[in-house]
Design a protein around this motif. Structure first.
Motif, mmCIF file in Angstrom:
data_model
loop_
_atom_site.group_PDB
_atom_site.id
_atom_site.type_symbol
_atom_site.label_atom_id
_atom_site.label_comp_id
_atom_site.label_asym_id
_atom_site.label_seq_id
_atom_site.Cartn_x
_atom_site.Cartn_y
_atom_site.Cartn_z
ATOM 1 N N ALA A 4 -7.525 -11.713 -2.127
ATOM 2 C CA ALA A 4 -7.169 -11.058 -3.474
ATOM 3 C C ALA A 4 -7.680 -9.449 -3.556
ATOM 4 N N LEU A 5 -8.963 -9.418 -3.296
ATOM 5 C CA LEU A 5 -9.647 -8.150 -3.216
ATOM 6 C C LEU A 5 -8.880 -7.249 -2.395
ATOM 7 N N LEU A 6 -8.776 -7.747 -1.129
ATOM 8 C CA LEU A 6 -8.006 -6.744 -0.051
ATOM 9 C C LEU A 6 -6.733 -6.286 -0.515
ATOM 10 N N VAL A 7 -5.811 -7.299 -1.034
ATOM 11 C CA VAL A 7 -4.602 -7.060 -1.656
ATOM 12 C C VAL A 7 -4.446 -6.125 -2.727
ATOM 13 N N CYS A 13 -1.609 1.495 -1.987
ATOM 14 C CA CYS A 13 -1.518 2.293 -0.777
ATOM 15 C C CYS A 13 -0.388 1.992 0.220
ATOM 16 N N LEU A 14 -0.010 0.745 -0.008
ATOM 17 C CA LEU A 14 1.425 0.137 0.907
ATOM 18 C C LEU A 14 2.680 1.033 1.013
ATOM 19 N N PRO A 15 3.084 1.620 -0.054
ATOM 20 C CA PRO A 15 4.128 2.309 0.290
ATOM 21 C C PRO A 15 3.917 3.377 1.236
ATOM 22 N N PHE A 16 2.876 4.279 1.060
ATOM 23 C CA PHE A 16 2.489 5.291 2.080
ATOM 24 C C PHE A 16 2.064 4.925 3.438
ATOM 25 N N LEU A 17 1.209 3.559 3.584
ATOM 26 C CA LEU A 17 0.944 2.981 4.847
ATOM 27 C C LEU A 17 2.182 2.866 5.605
ATOM 28 N N LYS A 39 -10.198 4.699 3.723
ATOM 29 C CA LYS A 39 -10.699 3.250 3.933
ATOM 30 C C LYS A 39 -9.285 2.279 4.021
ATOM 31 N N ALA A 40 -8.270 2.731 3.160
ATOM 32 C CA ALA A 40 -7.175 1.814 3.449
ATOM 33 C C ALA A 40 -6.550 2.165 4.702
ATOM 34 N N LYS A 41 -6.583 3.101 5.441
ATOM 35 C CA LYS A 41 -5.815 3.342 6.734
ATOM 36 C C LYS A 41 -6.715 2.594 7.628
#
Length: 87
Positions: A4-7, A13-17, A39-41
């Motif tokens: 849940a924390l990860l999501v 950031c998902l649209p960009f990733l 960090k997201a990357k």
């Protein structure tokens, strides 16, 4: 790490990733901040290969995927039957 924390962390950031390009990266770092973006990357680089559905099976029938014994066929079948995301 808690899913849940990860999501919650990756969601903005998902649209960009998923659409990485030079202008996309600039927009991402401006929207979420450079530290969060970096960090997201890093997390996405480790996570994506494990959850990416093999593209050759995107238009396949379930029966055909199940019968396929290649590594990508097994991965596709495993992802389709992964109970982690069922409610």
């Amino acid at each position: 790490m808690d899913i849940a924390l990860l999501v919650k962390f990756l969601a903005p950031c998902l649209p960009f990733l998923l659409n990485v390009g030079k202008k996309v990266v600039e927009g991402a770092s401006q929207k979420v901040g450079e530290d969060v973006w970096n960090k997201a990357k890093a997390i996405w680089t480790k996570l994506y290969p494990k959850v990416e559905f093999p593209s050759e099976f995107l238009n396949s029938y379930l029966e055909d995927i199940k019968k396929n014994k290649s590594a990508s066929g097994k991965k596709a079948w495993k992802l389709l039957n992964d109970n982690r995301f069922k409610k």
